[in-house]
Structure formats: structure tokens, C-alpha cells
Design a protein around this motif. Structure first.
Motif, short mmCIF file in Angstrom:
data_model
loop_
_atom_site.label_atom_id
_atom_site.label_comp_id
_atom_site.label_asym_id
_atom_site.label_seq_id
_atom_site.Cartn_x
_atom_site.Cartn_y
_atom_site.Cartn_z
N ASN A 57 -5.24 14.43 6.43
CA ASN A 57 -5.95 13.19 6.66
C ASN A 57 -7.61 13.60 6.89
OD1 ASN A 57 -4.01 11.52 7.75
ND2 ASN A 57 -3.96 11.76 9.63
N LEU B 276 -10.48 12.21 4.39
CA LEU B 276 -12.00 12.38 4.70
C LEU B 276 -13.05 12.68 3.84
CD1 LEU B 276 -12.92 9.79 6.07
CD2 LEU B 276 -12.39 11.40 8.38
N LEU C 223 -9.55 -5.81 1.12
CA LEU C 223 -8.67 -5.14 -0.16
C LEU C 223 -7.33 -4.87 0.18
CD1 LEU C 223 -9.44 -4.89 -3.74
CD2 LEU C 223 -9.11 -2.87 -3.34
N GLN C 224 -6.33 -6.33 -0.09
CA GLN C 224 -4.63 -5.31 -0.34
C GLN C 224 -4.45 -4.20 -0.68
OE1 GLN C 224 -2.86 -6.97 1.68
NE2 GLN C 224 -4.49 -8.17 2.45
N PRO C 225 -3.89 -3.57 -0.61
CA PRO C 225 -3.46 -2.77 -1.29
C PRO C 225 -2.84 -2.23 -3.01
CG PRO C 225 -2.47 -2.52 1.14
CD PRO C 225 -3.26 -3.69 0.62
N LEU D 5 -10.50 1.90 -2.02
CA LEU D 5 -9.13 1.52 -1.94
C LEU D 5 -8.21 2.02 -0.54
CD1 LEU D 5 -9.14 3.09 -5.15
CD2 LEU D 5 -8.21 1.26 -4.76
N LEU D 6 -8.53 3.52 -0.21
CA LEU D 6 -8.34 4.61 0.62
C LEU D 6 -8.17 3.43 2.15
CD1 LEU D 6 -6.82 6.71 1.11
CD2 LEU D 6 -9.21 7.50 2.54
N TYR D 7 -8.93 2.42 2.64
CA TYR D 7 -9.45 2.00 3.91
C TYR D 7 -8.96 0.23 4.03
CZ TYR D 7 -10.39 6.73 5.00
OH TYR D 7 -10.10 7.90 5.59
N GLY D 8 -9.44 -0.33 2.78
CA GLY D 8 -9.16 -1.56 2.40
C GLY D 8 -10.11 -2.09 3.09
N VAL D 9 -10.89 -2.13 4.34
CA VAL D 9 -11.95 -2.99 4.37
C VAL D 9 -13.15 -1.87 4.55
CG1 VAL D 9 -12.40 -3.84 7.07
CG2 VAL D 9 -9.93 -3.38 6.48
#
Lengths: 304, 367
Positions: free
Chosen positions: A10, A14, A129-131, A221-225
Motif C-alpha cells: 500500500n 502511494l 471512473l469504473q475500474p 486508475l488506482l482510486y477511480g475518483v
């Protein structure tokens, strides 16, 4: 053990994003000695360009993930670089020879301008964004805890390492890198011996912006928001990373980014989540007390 | 220069003059029109605009047309006070706002000093009416009611499981989490983890891993939908099947846009859905005809303005003190059903029920 490994994963993920943004801060500081506070906004703009590119590709029917990713990556790097170049050309070049404070205030102004510009253009609401890439490996099951390493995290690591290699090669082996190093040592002297200073500085901004654009795409891509405000927080963290690693030092920026990411993850893991930022900034203060130029920064040599 | 200044002053005075002398009654709504909670601001704005349009179509209040002004507090307490002061200087009579408890509470002090009536459609922190003056009302429930419902539910349904309680350190989030914790502990069950996180971040993977390591089966979240959505999404990415239970700040379709299918099964408490209220059917239809689904707090804002308009009609004036007396005394026919207010200013409507997110929308839990 599995838990520690998961938290390391993790934290490193980051940290790589922080590191890529931090390089932009550190490079600009190294050459013209100013903190480009609008750099975090370039990262935010990159995330918006990425999400728009994904939508356009979706409409165009290009659904095969590797191709879509490459196109989005190229489009984002290109367009964000244009923003980075324009930022320098419009806001910083006219102030090159004015006091440092003027350039600093301009940078803060540009940061506020870019934030509001995106807010007005794209709205204040979050953009999900959807995965795009899902799934991953599961391993190291020690009874109750299973470590997950997603394909996306592997992609981020590979991309970051590859970018760092290319980037190190550019700095150490190419003509552009040589001019950059010359400018870093002495701007006036470099121009006297025939280095095109304006062009070098412009290209520095372009490189910084394209690294931030990769970070923006990875963040999306990682968090989608994403929203128009993500650049602020990421910018602060990345700037901290650059200072921690030694501002002006490029490997230092990456090291600082990884450290900040790891401190946040590990502190959250074993102490209370509430104080993770306190922990990160306390370590920054401690490092600066004992090494005022950061971990890998070179001390300023007084020229007599 | 001096002359220019004088001209400016005159112009400013003229503008102030027109706004106070005009025959219209100025009312307002305030909420997070920008920022990460802007979807709730939109609900309030849509509800207020429709209410004002409908009331004006029927001849206004006391024969005067209503005029709506909208304030943006971005859920920031400082900005909320600034918005409140702006409303006061514009001569606003009534505020249907704010959204976040952390904004409503400081703003209510300004309104009470300046004798402006406030009915919040959404702020659930008990302090708003407990510590607020006579001019503060709300048409939504209270977090101590909501917390009791949530705590008891967690105790009966997940009593044998490991429960985590998280909050985002805001007046709303922490208030709700603490009330839930109190009710849960009151039922003889203690939580396995109690943590605070920072709202506005995007990376909660460390927190998610921590819950996974602690073997948490269900987590109760006092906070807003963005963070709730991100946490559940990141949990699924770590193939961690935790159950999310939360409160009324998840009532926006943005929650589903963040989570996608990983949000399925999420439970939350919210007041009974006014969209299912037969009185509200014509209004709901009007919203849907404009292509807008009146979810969450849209109808609550509509209902708050209705209650104020009816109270003003009964009082025969928009004088704040007399409207307050009318609000306390009577029952009002609104899209929320027949509502009244107790002495604190809390609504005397049914409390909280359970909803489940499924397929992009939320509906009552089917038992």
C-alpha cells in the motif's frame, strides 16, 4: 507478516505517485530556484485529461485495455506537457529576473487559477471512473490474512521504474541533460558558454509535467475518483517528499515520495490513523533538524 | 478620487435600497453547491427552486411572490458564517439550510442574532436544536435517534461479529459515530476498532488493510458518501468482504458511481423515503418530468419551504417571531406528510428506517 507486507505494498504504491510528482518540484527548484506551487494542479489536470480520454475512447469503441491505456497515456502526457510549457511561458518567464517572492506568489496564483479553471469547466462534482484494470495476485496466506497485489499496482511499479530509468539516462547521457545540469550549476555562466537557457527551462517544465501526467493517470486508475481539488493535497505531499529527499536532488525526490508513502501506511497500520499526517510531518521536521538539506541534498557551498 | 468614491457609495446605497423596498419576499437555501459534497447542494437547490416555483404559481405567500437566493458554504464552517452574513445583509427572511451540521450550527448563531428563521432540511447533529435558539428548526431526524437505530441494529444483527466504528472528525460524522457507539455499548457489545480518518483523501488502503487484519466483519461509518464509497471499493480490491453500514449522508447516486457493483448490499439509515408518500406524488412526477430524480434531501428542502410558507400564511405576516409561534403551534401538510415541530424545533415525524443499496439505487431493506 502478511499484514506488514500488505501495508508495504500500500505504502510503496502511494509513495511512487508522490515521488513522480515530487520530481517536478525538485527539478524546477534545482534550475531556477523557485517552488512551482502550480505543479500539483498539473497532476490534477492530467487526471482530468485521462478520464476524458477514456470516455472518448469508450465512445470510439476502442475497448482493448493495453491499446486504450497506451493511447490515454500518450494523449495525457502530450496535453499536460503543453500545459506545463504554457505555464512557464505565460507566468514564469516574464518574471525570471524579478525577486524570488514575485515568482512564488505567481505560482500560488497560477495554482488557484488552474483549480478554478477546471472547476468552472468540468464542474465541482467528483468524477468517477469504473475500474479499467481489475484483479490481481493473492499470495502469502498465513491463516487469516491474504496479501493482495493487484495487476494495477504491478503496472504502476513497472511504469515508475521504467520512467526513472529513462529519465536518469536523459539527465546523465543526453545533450539536454547536460544543459540542464549546467543550468543547475550556474544559470548565467551556462548562458555565456552557449547553453540555450530558455529552451532548457521550457523542456524542464515539459518533463516535469509529463511525469506528473503519468502520476495523474495512475491515480485515476488506482482510486477511480477525481475532483478539481486533488492537486492541492497531492501537491503538498509531493512537495514535502521533495524537501525530505533534498530539494534539487532527483533521486531524493523519489526516495522522499516512497518514504512519505511508507510512513503513512505503516503509521496507519500500527498506530491510530488519525495521526498519520502528524507522523509524516514530524519525521520531516526531524530530518530537517539533523540534515537541513534533506536526505540526499547537497549542502550549499559558499562561493568566495 | 473622492467623487468616484461618493458615486460608488450612492450606487451601493441604491442597490441596497431596491432589495429591501421590493415587494417580494426574499428566502434562501444554502449548502455545498461546490466541493466534494456538491451533489447534496444540488438536491437542495433543485428542491428549493421547485418549491418556490410552485408556491409562486399559486399566488405566493401573503399575496407576495417569493424570490430565492442560493448560498454556497462548501460545507466549510467559516464560509457558512460568511454566507449567513450575506443573507442577513440582503434582507433574507427565511433560510432553508444548511446541509452539513458543521455549517448549520455556526450559521444558526448569525441567524439568531439577526432574527432570521432557519429550517435545516438535512443537518442531523443534536446540537443544532439542543443548543440553538428559538429560530432554529429542522425537518430531518437527529443523530441521537439515528445512532440508537444504528447501534441497536448492529447489536442484534451483528452482535457476535467484529464491529469497527469509523468517523471523519466532522460535526456530523463524529456525532453520529459516537451516538451509534453509545447505543452499541449500551447493548453490552463493544466495538473491535474505533478510528478517525481524514475526509477528502483518496487513499484508504492502509485503513482497509488494518480492518482486514483485525478481522472486522462489519464497519459503521460516520461520514459522507465519497469516503464510504472509496473505502468499500478499496476493500473489494483487497478481496475483503466487509459489510458497510452507514447513515443518511449516503443518499446520493454518486455513492454508486464510485463503488459500482461493490456497493451492493451496503446498508444505511435514512428517514422514510418521501418519494413514496402519496401526497408527494404530483411533485415527484414534476421533478421526473424535468429529467431529475428527487433523491435524498430534495423533497426535504421542498418540504421545509412549504412548512415555512404555510406558517407565514397562518401567522398573517413574515415576522420571524410570529412565524416561529405558528410553526410550534400547528401541523403542516407537506411533501413529507403531515409534520409538526416540538419545542426544541425538531420535527415530530417518524424517525429512521433501513435502506439497502442495490443495482445503482437504494430502497427499503426487504425483510
Amino acid at each position: 507478516m502478511g499484514y506488514l507486507l500488505q501495508q508495504l505494498i500500500n505504502g510503496i504504491t502511494l509513495g511512487m505517485i508522490y515521488g513522480l510528482i515530487a520530481i517536478g518540484y525538485t527539478m524546477v527548484y534545482g534550475i531556477i530556484g523557485m517552488i512551482n506551487f502550480a505543479h500539483g494542479e498539473l497532476f490534477m489536470i492530467a487526471a482530468f485529461i485521462s478520464i476524458i480520454s477514456f470516455l472518448v475512447l469508450g465512445l470510439a469503441g476502442i475497448g482493448w485495455v493495453p491499446v486504450a491505456l497506451l493511447i490515454v497515456l500518450a494523449a495525457t502526457m502530450l496535453l499536460t506537457s503543453v500545459y506545463g510549457w504554457a505555464l512557464e511561458r505565460v507566468a514564469y518567464r516574464p518574471l525570471r529576473h524579478s525577486p524570488r517572492l514575485a515568482a512564488l506568489i505567481t505560482a500560488i496564483g497560477m495554482s488557484i487559477f488552474l483549480q478554478n479553471y477546471v472547476q468552472l469547466l468540468q464542474g465541482a462534482r467528483i468524477k468517477p471512473l469504473q475500474p479499467v484494470i481489475s484483479g490481481g495476485f493473492q499470495f502469502f496466506t498465513d491463516g487469516k490474512f491474504t496479501v493482495t497485489l493487484s495487476y494495477l499496482q504491478i503496472l504502476i511499479a513497472v511504469l515508475t521504474v521504467a520512467l526513472m530509468l529513462v529519465f536518469t539516462w536523459v539527465i546523465n547521457r543526453t545533450a539536454l541533460g547536460r544543459s540542464q545540469r549546467a543550468c543547475q550549476q550556474d544559470l548565467k555562466m551556462a548562458s555565456l558558454v552557449g547553453v540555450n537557457v530558455d529552451r532548457t527551462i521550457s523542456l524542464t517544465f515539459v518533463i516535469g509535467a509529463s511525469l506528473a501526467s503519468v502520476a495523474g493517470l495512475m491515480f485515476l486508475l488506482l482510486y477511480g475518483v477525481i475532483d478539481f481539488f486533488i492537486g492541492f493535497l497531492a501537491g503538498i505531499k509531493a512537495f514535502t517528499a521533495a524537501v525530505l529527499g533534498g530539494i534539487g536532488s532527483i533521486p531524493g525526490a523519489m526516495l522522499g515520495g516512497l518514504l512519505i508513502g511508507l510512513i503513512e501506511a505503516l503509521w496507519s497500520a500500527y498506530f491510530t490513523v488519525e495521526y498519520k499526517d502528524v507522523a509524516a510531518f514530524s519525521i520531516l521536521v526531524l530530518v530537517l533538524v539533523f540534515r537541513p538539506t534533506g536526505l540526499l541534498g547537497k549542502p550549499d557551498i559558499e562561493k568566495v | 478620487m473622492k467623487r468616484l468614491f461618493a458615486v460608488c457609495l450612492t450606487a451601493a446605497a441604491a442597490m441596497l435600497g431596491t432589495s429591501t423596498v421590493s415587494a417580494e419576499i426574499l428566502i434562501s437555501t444554502a449548502g455545498p453547491m461546490t466541493g466534494q459534497y456538491a451533489s447534496f447542494g444540488e438536491q437542495m437547490k433543485r428542491g428549493a427552486e421547485m418549491a418556490v416555483r410552485d408556491i409562486n404559481a399559486k399566488g405566493g405567500v401573503l399575496g407576495q411572490k417569493l424570490e430565492l437566493t442560493i448560498g454556497d458554504d462548501a460545507c466549510d464552517p467559516k464560509q457558512a458564517v460568511a454566507v449567513a452574513n450575506k443573507f442577513v445583509s440582503q434582507g433574507v427572511q427565511f433560510v432553508a439550510g444548511h446541509f452539513c451540521s458543521g455549517s448549520s450550527i455556526p450559521a444558526s448563531k448569525v441567524y439568531s442574532e439577526e432574527n432570521v428563521l432557519q429550517i435545516s432540511p438535512a443537518s442531523t447533529n443534536p446540537k443544532l436544536t439542543d443548543e440553538g435558539d428559538a429560530n432554529v428548526f429542522r425537518v430531518c431526524g437527529r443523530d441521537d435517534q439515528q445512532g440508537i437505530v444504528a447501534g441497536e441494529f448492529l447489536a442484534t444483527k451483528y452482535g457476535s461479529k467484529k464491529i469497527a466504528i469509523l468517523h471523519d472528525k466532522t460535526a456530523y460524522g463524529k456525532g453520529l459515530a459516537d451516538e451509534t457507539k453509545k447505543a452499541l455499548n449500551g447493548a453490552g457489545i463493544s466495538e473491535a476498532m474505533y478510528e478517525a480518518y481524514t475526509a477528502g483523501e483518496k487513499d484508504y488502503s492502509a485503513l482497509v488493510s488494518k480492518m482486514k487484519q483485525a478481522g472486522v466483519d462489519v464497519f459503521y461509518l460516520g461520514g459522507y458518501h465519497t469516503e464510504a464509497g472509496l473505502m468499500i471499493r478499496q476493500a473489494r480490491e483487497q478481496s475483503y468482504n466487509v459489510q458497510l453500514v452507514s447513515g443518511d449522508a449516503l443518499v446520493t447516486d454518486e455513492f454508486w458511481k464510485i463503488t459500482g457493483n461493490s456497493g451492493a448490499g451496503t446498508l444505511m439509515t435514512f428517514s422514510p423515503d418521501p418519494r413514496k408518500n402519496p401526497n408527494a406524488a404530483p411533485v415527484v412526477k414534476k421533478f421526473r418530468d424535468t429529467g431529475y430524480e428527487p433523491e435524498g434531501y430534495t423533497l426535504y428542502t421542498y418540504g421545509a419551504i412549504q412548512a415555512w410558507a404555510q406558517a407565514a400564511e397562518r401567522a398573517g405576516t413574515t415576522n420571524t417571531q410570529r412565524v416561529i409561534r405558528a410553526l410550534r403551534a400547528g401541523q403542516f401538510d407537506t411533501v413529507l406528510g403531515k409534520i409538526g415541530f416540538d419545542n426544541k424545533g425538531d420535527v415530530t415525524a417518524p424517525g429512521y428506517v433501513w435502506y439497502e443499496w442495490k443495482g445503482g439505487t437504494y430502497d427499503y431493506v426487504s425483510n
